[in-house]
Design a protein around this motif. Structure first.
Motif, PDB file in Angstrom:
ATOM      1  N   LEU A 145      36.491   9.340   0.692  1.00 50.52           N
ATOM      2  CA  LEU A 145      35.485   9.782   1.651  1.00 50.52           C
ATOM      3  C   LEU A 145      36.029  10.892   2.548  1.00 50.52           C
ATOM      4  CD1 LEU A 145      33.950   6.336   2.617  1.00 50.52           C
ATOM      5  CD2 LEU A 145      32.946   8.080   1.142  1.00 50.52           C
ATOM      6  N   GLU A 146      37.341  11.105   2.522  1.00 49.11           N
ATOM      7  CA  GLU A 146      37.972  12.206   3.235  1.00 49.11           C
ATOM      8  C   GLU A 146      38.041  13.411   2.287  1.00 49.11           C
ATOM      9  OE1 GLU A 146      39.754  15.108   4.900  1.00 49.11           O
ATOM     10  OE2 GLU A 146      39.100  13.401   6.109  1.00 49.11           O
ATOM     11  N   PRO A 147      37.421  14.546   2.643  1.00 49.96           N
ATOM     12  CA  PRO A 147      37.374  15.692   1.741  1.00 49.96           C
ATOM     13  C   PRO A 147      38.747  16.209   1.292  1.00 49.96           C
ATOM     14  CG  PRO A 147      35.804  15.982   3.534  1.00 49.96           C
ATOM     15  CD  PRO A 147      36.603  14.765   3.864  1.00 49.96           C
ATOM     16  N   ALA A 148      39.784  16.016   2.106  1.00 49.06           N
ATOM     17  CA  ALA A 148      41.116  16.496   1.719  1.00 49.06           C
ATOM     18  C   ALA A 148      41.702  15.714   0.547  1.00 49.06           C
ATOM     19  CB  ALA A 148      42.070  16.416   2.913  1.00 49.06           C
ATOM     20  N   MET A 149      41.200  14.502   0.310  1.00 46.30           N
ATOM     21  CA  MET A 149      41.728  13.648  -0.762  1.00 46.30           C
ATOM     22  C   MET A 149      41.208  14.119  -2.116  1.00 46.30           C
ATOM     23  SD  MET A 149      43.772  11.033  -0.820  1.00 46.30           S
ATOM     24  CE  MET A 149      43.008  10.243  -2.225  1.00 46.30           C
ATOM     25  N   LEU A 150      42.124  14.438  -3.017  1.00 47.23           N
ATOM     26  CA  LEU A 150      41.747  14.957  -4.335  1.00 47.23           C
ATOM     27  C   LEU A 150      42.281  14.130  -5.501  1.00 47.23           C
ATOM     28  CD1 LEU A 150      42.340  18.816  -3.883  1.00 47.23           C
ATOM     29  CD2 LEU A 150      40.170  17.579  -3.767  1.00 47.23           C
ATOM     30  N   ALA A 151      43.313  13.337  -5.282  1.00 44.60           N
ATOM     31  CA  ALA A 151      43.992  12.678  -6.404  1.00 44.60           C
ATOM     32  C   ALA A 151      44.255  11.205  -6.079  1.00 44.60           C
ATOM     33  CB  ALA A 151      45.299  13.402  -6.724  1.00 44.60           C
ATOM     34  N   PRO A 152      43.270  10.330  -6.316  1.00 41.63           N
ATOM     35  CA  PRO A 152      43.451   8.904  -6.012  1.00 41.63           C
ATOM     36  C   PRO A 152      43.987   8.118  -7.207  1.00 41.63           C
ATOM     37  CG  PRO A 152      41.138   9.346  -6.517  1.00 41.63           C
ATOM     38  CD  PRO A 152      41.877  10.640  -6.702  1.00 41.63           C
ATOM     39  N   ALA A 170      32.947  -1.055   0.186  1.00 41.82           N
ATOM     40  CA  ALA A 170      31.539  -1.217   0.536  1.00 41.82           C
ATOM     41  C   ALA A 170      30.663  -0.479  -0.478  1.00 41.82           C
ATOM     42  CB  ALA A 170      31.286  -0.676   1.936  1.00 41.82           C
ATOM     43  N   PRO A 171      29.520  -1.060  -0.856  1.00 41.49           N
ATOM     44  CA  PRO A 171      28.654  -0.443  -1.871  1.00 41.49           C
ATOM     45  C   PRO A 171      28.252   0.990  -1.539  1.00 41.49           C
ATOM     46  CG  PRO A 171      27.931  -2.683  -1.408  1.00 41.49           C
ATOM     47  CD  PRO A 171      28.997  -2.369  -0.408  1.00 41.49           C
ATOM     48  N   GLU A 172      27.922   1.247  -0.273  1.00 39.14           N
ATOM     49  CA  GLU A 172      27.505   2.609   0.084  1.00 39.14           C
ATOM     50  C   GLU A 172      28.657   3.595  -0.035  1.00 39.14           C
ATOM     51  OE1 GLU A 172      28.489   0.464   3.995  1.00 39.14           O
ATOM     52  OE2 GLU A 172      27.521  -0.013   2.082  1.00 39.14           O
ATOM     53  N   GLU A 173      29.905   3.114   0.194  1.00 36.17           N
ATOM     54  CA  GLU A 173      31.069   3.976   0.011  1.00 36.17           C
ATOM     55  C   GLU A 173      31.252   4.299  -1.477  1.00 36.17           C
ATOM     56  OE1 GLU A 173      34.735   2.773   1.762  1.00 36.17           O
ATOM     57  OE2 GLU A 173      33.945   2.773   3.805  1.00 36.17           O
ATOM     58  N   LEU A 174      31.070   3.276  -2.319  1.00 34.86           N
ATOM     59  CA  LEU A 174      31.203   3.506  -3.763  1.00 34.86           C
ATOM     60  C   LEU A 174      30.206   4.555  -4.246  1.00 34.86           C
ATOM     61  CD1 LEU A 174      31.748   0.086  -5.593  1.00 34.86           C
ATOM     62  CD2 LEU A 174      33.140   2.153  -5.797  1.00 34.86           C
ATOM     63  N   VAL A 175      28.988   4.467  -3.765  1.00 33.52           N
ATOM     64  CA  VAL A 175      27.966   5.439  -4.153  1.00 33.52           C
ATOM     65  C   VAL A 175      28.380   6.840  -3.710  1.00 33.52           C
ATOM     66  CG1 VAL A 175      25.585   6.181  -3.752  1.00 33.52           C
ATOM     67  CG2 VAL A 175      26.081   3.765  -4.178  1.00 33.52           C
ATOM     68  N   ALA A 176      28.855   6.954  -2.480  1.00 34.18           N
ATOM     69  CA  ALA A 176      29.276   8.256  -1.951  1.00 34.18           C
ATOM     70  C   ALA A 176      30.482   8.795  -2.709  1.00 34.18           C
ATOM     71  CB  ALA A 176      29.588   8.140  -0.455  1.00 34.18           C
ATOM     72  N   VAL A 177      31.424   7.898  -3.037  1.00 33.48           N
ATOM     73  CA  VAL A 177      32.615   8.330  -3.777  1.00 33.48           C
ATOM     74  C   VAL A 177      32.228   8.812  -5.170  1.00 33.48           C
ATOM     75  CG1 VAL A 177      34.748   7.521  -4.855  1.00 33.48           C
ATOM     76  CG2 VAL A 177      34.273   6.946  -2.481  1.00 33.48           C
ATOM     77  N   ARG A 178      31.368   8.049  -5.859  1.00 28.64           N
ATOM     78  CA  ARG A 178      30.981   8.480  -7.199  1.00 28.64           C
ATOM     79  C   ARG A 178      30.279   9.840  -7.151  1.00 28.64           C
ATOM     80  NH1 ARG A 178      28.456   5.478 -12.491  1.00 28.64           N
ATOM     81  NH2 ARG A 178      28.234   7.406 -13.686  1.00 28.64           N
ATOM     82  N   ALA A 179      29.408  10.024  -6.170  1.00 29.86           N
ATOM     83  CA  ALA A 179      28.710  11.303  -6.048  1.00 29.86           C
ATOM     84  C   ALA A 179      29.704  12.443  -5.864  1.00 29.86           C
ATOM     85  CB  ALA A 179      27.729  11.252  -4.879  1.00 29.86           C
ATOM     86  N   ARG A 180      30.747  12.193  -5.060  1.00 25.03           N
ATOM     87  CA  ARG A 180      31.744  13.239  -4.856  1.00 25.03           C
ATOM     88  C   ARG A 180      32.545  13.497  -6.134  1.00 25.03           C
ATOM     89  NH1 ARG A 180      37.447  13.584  -1.674  1.00 25.03           N
ATOM     90  NH2 ARG A 180      37.691  15.802  -2.137  1.00 25.03           N
ATOM     91  N   LEU A 181      32.936  12.429  -6.827  1.00 25.59           N
ATOM     92  CA  LEU A 181      33.682  12.591  -8.073  1.00 25.59           C
ATOM     93  C   LEU A 181      32.899  13.441  -9.071  1.00 25.59           C
ATOM     94  CD1 LEU A 181      34.990   8.913  -8.489  1.00 25.59           C
ATOM     95  CD2 LEU A 181      36.333  10.883  -7.755  1.00 25.59           C
TER      96      LEU A 181
END
Length: 278
Positions: A145-152, A170-181
């Motif tokens: 969720l932090e834009p600087a993070m590129l390699a998890p 959290a489910p909403e975090e997962l949705v946001a993370v997948r969208a960013r990926l």
């Protein structure tokens, strides 16, 4: 690779710079070393062991700045069974970690996202990498969720403790993370041993369902695990578990060493300017 220190003795961590870093009003000790883009190394239970420090030095030797926060336990200690159990019990009831919360993110991940921002500001480059292990395994994903993070990288993510198919996100975090990926064409690397009692196949299946092909899973055979481990791992963990630390076999041709090299290559592709995405 640099000279290795004995894994059976407490590590003084004297080649790191120990910094007291306050973010969001919370102060933690962070061990820093190296040059280049930043990688945050989050320790497994029961703390920054000689094995975890060895992995951090491998990351440094690969051309990165390492930020290794002290999250629990006695820094540098060989993981003993009794002491390790005490650390584990304290962490399990800590509000910072919410070890039994299914589909909830650990509050400490907000601090870790702030650390990623700081590390990126200090080290430059395209962004930051992070690896979580065991208790911290899920944290690298929430940090996306932090834009600087590129390699998890998620190694044997073990939370929540009592629900093998649940995720500590959290489910909403997962949705946001997948969208960013998807949006930025990024991937999450994940590792576990086939017979790990603390990170079972159900958990990887859940992450795979949530993240699709952006979740790149590696499952190592139990036969690839080192059998000579510190007392905490031998007596308490009691199954193949720690892919790049206690259960890694540091010999050419070993699957665990190949996993380490794949992780270092993943960091290099994502964090070095001009490198190809992978």
């Amino acid at each position: 690779m640099s000279q290795q220190r004995p894994l059976t003795e407490d590590d003084p961590l004297d080649d790191f710079t120990a910094r007291q870093i306050t973010l969001d009003g919370v102060e933690k000790k962070v061990y820093v070393m190296g040059q280049g883009p930043a990688v945050i190394v989050m320790t497994e239970m029961p703390g920054i062991s000689p094995h975890v420090a060895r992995f951090a030095r491998w990351v440094r030797d690969a051309g990165f700045s390492v930020y290794m926060p002290s999250l629990f336990g006695r820094d540098g200690a060989v993981p003993g069974a009794e002491e390790g159990i005490a650390v584990f019990k304290r962490a399990c009831v800590s509000a910072e970690f919410r070890a039994f919360a299914a589909n909830e993110s650990s509050p400490v991940t907000q601090w870790l996202r702030a650390l990623a921002r700081l590390a990126h500001a200090e080290c430059g480059g395209p962004g930051v990498g992070a690896i979580g292990m065991c208790f911290t395994g899920n944290f690298a994903l929430s940090m996306m969720l932090e834009p600087a993070m590129l390699a998890p990288v998620m190694c044997q993510p073990s939370l929540p403790m009592d629900n093998p198919g649940a995720m500590n996100v959290a489910p909403e975090e997962l949705v946001a993370v997948r969208a960013r990926l998807e949006r930025e064409d990024l991937t999450v690397m994940a590792y576990r041993f086939e017979g790990d009692r603390h990170c079972r196949a159900q958990r990887f299946a859940a992450f795979s369902q949530a993240l699709g092909e952006r979740f790149v899973a590696r499952v190592l055979p139990d036969s690839a695990a080192n059998t000579r481990t510190p007392p905490f791992f031998a007596q308490v963990v009691a199954s193949p578990h720690s892919v790049v630390t206690a259960h890694l076999i540091d010999e050419a041709g070993q699957p665990t060493l190949a996993a380490r090299d794949e992780i270092l290559a993943f960091f290099a592709r994502r964090l070095r300017p001009g490198s190809n995405k992978g």
